[in-house]
Design an enzyme around this catalytic site. Structure first.
Site, PDB file in Angstrom:
ATOM      1  CE1 TYR A   1       0.272 -24.478 -52.365  1.00 38.31           C
ATOM      2  CE2 TYR A   1       1.039 -22.801 -53.901  1.00 38.31           C
ATOM      3  CZ  TYR A   1       0.123 -23.779 -53.559  1.00 38.31           C
ATOM      4  OH  TYR A   1      -0.910 -24.060 -54.401  1.00 38.31           O
TER       5      TYR A   1
ATOM      6  CG  HIS B   1      -3.474  -1.735   5.333  1.00 36.21           C
ATOM      7  ND1 HIS B   1      -3.870  -2.804   6.085  1.00 36.21           N
ATOM      8  CD2 HIS B   1      -2.478  -2.186   4.551  1.00 36.21           C
ATOM      9  CE1 HIS B   1      -3.150  -3.855   5.770  1.00 36.21           C
ATOM     10  NE2 HIS B   1      -2.286  -3.509   4.831  1.00 36.21           N
ATOM     11  CD  GLU B   2      -1.022  -0.377   1.180  1.00 33.20           C
ATOM     12  OE1 GLU B   2       0.229  -0.425   1.261  1.00 33.20           O
ATOM     13  OE2 GLU B   2      -1.725  -1.406   1.081  1.00 33.20           O
TER      14      GLU B   2
ATOM     15  CG  HIS C   1       2.220  -1.834   4.998  1.00 33.94           C
ATOM     16  ND1 HIS C   1       2.584  -2.866   5.823  1.00 33.94           N
ATOM     17  CD2 HIS C   1       1.097  -2.246   4.365  1.00 33.94           C
ATOM     18  CE1 HIS C   1       1.685  -3.851   5.711  1.00 33.94           C
ATOM     19  NE2 HIS C   1       0.773  -3.497   4.829  1.00 33.94           N
TER      20      HIS C   1
ATOM     21  CG  ASP D   1      -0.026  -7.067   5.073  1.00 33.05           C
ATOM     22  OD1 ASP D   1       0.641  -7.208   4.033  1.00 33.05           O
ATOM     23  OD2 ASP D   1      -0.716  -6.064   5.321  1.00 33.05           O
TER      24      ASP D   1
HETATM   25 ZN    ZN Z   1      -0.774  -4.628   3.916  1.00 30.61          ZN
END
Ligand code: ZN
Ligand code: ADP
Ligand code: MG
Length: 607
Positions: free
Chosen positions: A128, A425-426, A429, A502
């Site tokens: 400036y 579910h887990e 896996h 999945d």
């Molecule tokens: Zn799964």
């Protein structure tokens, strides 16, 4: 301008400058007393009897804190711990005087920011002032259409160096040659060497291509013109080409120098492939680029570097000798590379004693340099949000999950049944991950919902960075992917929609085995992949597949065969390990997240 006003402004600026200088100076003396120091070194010093006393200060987040060590030689050292009681106990047993300070509140942040705020304001004011004094500076943006847009980095400003680029040893070695040439062209010209005009850096995003190009310019200490491929491509026809012309003109005036075109695929895509047909804007730009690269003579001192993550879509003309005749592949880092990169990015980030860089490097296969940088940054943010001045392993662990999966959403209320289903579910896996030989081991299993909509996750630790996938491993991947749904089936009467991702992954893997990798029984060694690369929309339109209906049917059958046999296998394994499945699910329901050790202990109990 009003003279009085100007004087006042000058006075204020002078005041700020003095203040900044003072505060910077006082910070500096403070910093110097904080040489890096570790828990181990501390223990050694205690044994050696070099320590006068220690002062332990707890953080707001107990029991973490910092330890200031007063040495007998009047120096002072600081390190950070996750549990101050450990230090207090240790000092106690060794008869070292230990003072316990007050809980440190994070109030100092603003005060320590002050100097930076002033510097910032100073910088805001500078242009400036200059503008006012100079009196010029009209609006000439409209005149700049065809100007190159490239930003030139002055060789005198602070620049990136090779040592800031971690890992990538061979890549740097290759580029050192270019640096040598830019520094001392005569040496090469004398022996009749022809130095490459163009160097193309190829590799996945975030692996440090841009960084590497900057480092070459930094090491060579030459001007560096950098422009992104997309800057060439604009609304107005003809602008791109004239920008290229302009860029090379500037470069010639400043040789020796480097021109760096980032994301060159935006301009240098294979010609004649766009949907719009032949002569579009991009092609003119590309043509101009090729003309310019042919136009400057050998050894004129200009080196064009370019980066892309998609060498397959580049126009072949660009790779001809005399253009980008040097290709440097920049790959994802391996364990050692990751450790080096992490070491670059923990500079300026105080770490607690439990942060193990080697361990982090081991658990992050597939991470690029940018991912790792992001990981450590997230960890630092988490530490700061807890009003802590240093990073704990816990922060890194949380950041890892955040970067990899999305933030855990503890606040979301999950109905009891849904939690139970997710837990099974887990567990499904996780058990397959653990029991199948080429996948896993499991890093964490969790039923805490994440930001990206997953109800839970099972995270494996790949032990090494494989370049190839094997048939066996792909089959195991499929089984692991099915584990979640199978566990649901075994326990509950009904199944949920939660496994759709999945199922998608499993199908993709099985399909790829048949159509790309020649791993099926009856179809053999032929590629049946359907070319669905959208970039080629123009080129391959109506060319979707190159095999008959019969073959398509056969592919589907082979895919189903693979999927079915994996399903049987996975179901058998889970049925045989029913007790672990129940134990794991119950533990998950109780704790929400279990670690590798806790998970593996479930198998030990069994036998
Ligand atoms: Zn799964
Ligand atoms: P690319 O151009 O390949 O997409 P960048 O060079 O822009 O990647 O990298 C992005 C950021 O990631 C860099 O600014 C740097 O912080 C980090 N990074 C990437 N690779 C490395 C590396 N080898 N060493 C240190 N930092 C890296
Ligand atoms: Mg880049």
């Amino acid at each position: 301008m009003n003279k009085q006003y100007k004087n006042i402004l000058l006075f204020v600026i002078a005041l700020l400058a003095v203040y900044t200088a003072i505060s910077l100076f006082s910070q500096k003396t403070y910093r110097q007393s904080q040489t890096p120091y570790t828990w181990r070194e501390f223990k050694e010093d205690v044994t050696a009897g070099d320590i006068q006393s220690v002062e332990v200060t707890q953080n707001a987040e107990v029991p973490t804190g910092s330890v200031t060590v007063y040495m007998k030689d009047d120096s002072r050292k600081t390190f950070y711990v996750t549990d101050v009681n450990e230090v207090i106990d240790y000092a106690d047993t060794r008869d070292v005087t230990c003072v316990v300070g007050n809980v440190k509140k994070a109030g100092g942040a603003f005060t320590s920011m002050l100097p930076y705020i002033f510097i910032f304001m100073l910088m805001m004011f500078m242009p400036y002032m200059m503008n006012r004094v100079g009196g010029g500076g009209g609006n000439n943006k409209m005149m700049n259409f065809g100007k190159s847009r490239a930003t030139m980095l002055d060789p005198n400003t602070k620049r990136v160096r090779f040592d800031q680029v971690a890992g990538l040893q061979e890549e740097k070695e290759e580029l050192k040659e270019i640096v040598d040439f830019l520094k001392n062209p005569a040496k090469f010209i004398e022996v009749g060497a022809r130095i490459p005009k163009g160097v193309l850096l190829v590799g996945p995003p975030g692996t440090g291509k841009t960084l590497l190009a900057k480092a070459v310019a930094g090491e060579a200490e030459v001007p560096f013109f950098s422009i992104s491929g997309s800057d060439f491509v604009e609304m107005f026809v003809g602008v791109g080409a004239s920008r290229v012309r302009d860029l090379f003109e500037d470069a010639k005036k400043n040789s020796p120098c480097i021109i760096f075109i980032d994301e060159i695929d935006a301009v240098a895509r294979r010609r004649g492939t766009g949907l719009g047909g032949g002569h579009d804007e991009r092609e003119q730009t590309l043509n101009q680029l090729l003309v310019e690269m042919d136009g400057f003579g050998v050894n004129e001192g200009i080196i064009v570097m370019a980066a892309t993550n998609r060498v397959d879509i580049l126009d072949p003309a660009i790779l001809r000798p005399g253009r980008f005749d040097r290709k440097v592949a920049v790959g994802r880092p391996d364990v050692k590379g990751r450790e080096e990169i992490l070491n670059v990015h923990i500079k300026g980030k105080p770490l607690a004693q439990d942060v193990d860089i080697h361990q982090i490097a081991r658990t992050t296969p597939g991470f690029s340099g940018a991912d790792l940088e992001n990981l450590m940054n997230e960890a630092a943010i988490l530490a700061a949000r807890n009003d802590r001045r240093f990073i704990k392993m816990e922060d890194v662990r949380k950041a890892f999950i955040k970067v990899g999966i999305g933030t855990e959403k503890k606040s979301r209320l999950v109905p009891e049944l849904e939690r139970k289903i997710t837990a099974y579910h887990e567990s499904g896996h996780a058990i397959l991950f653990h029991l199948l030989p080429d996948v896993g081991p499991v890093y964490t299993v969790s039923i805490i919902p994440t930001g990206v909509g997953a109800a839970g996750y099972t995270m494996p630790v790949p032990e090494n960075d494989n370049v190839f996938n094997t048939r066996g491993k792909m089959l195991q991947d499929i089984k692991v992917g099915m584990g979640g749904r199978i566990a649901e089936e075994l326990i509950f009467d009904d199944v949920t929609t939660g496994a759709s991702q999945d199922i998608k992954n499993v199908t993709e893997t099985a399909r790829a085995m048949v159509t790309q990798y020649g791993m099926s029984e009856s179809l053999g060694f032929i590629n049946y992949e359907e070319d669905s690369d959208e970039v080629f929309l123009g080129k391959d339109l109506g060319h979707g597949r190159n095999f008959s209906e019969d073959v398509a049917k056969q592919i589907d059958m082979e895919v189903k065969k693979i999927v079915d046999s994996c399903y049987e296998d996975a179901k058998r394994i889970l049925t045989e390990n029913m007790d672990v499945l129940h134990a794991c699910a119950n533990l998950l329901i109780e704790k929400e997240r279990i670690s590798r050790d806790e998970f593996e202990a479930l198998f030990d109990e069994k036998c």
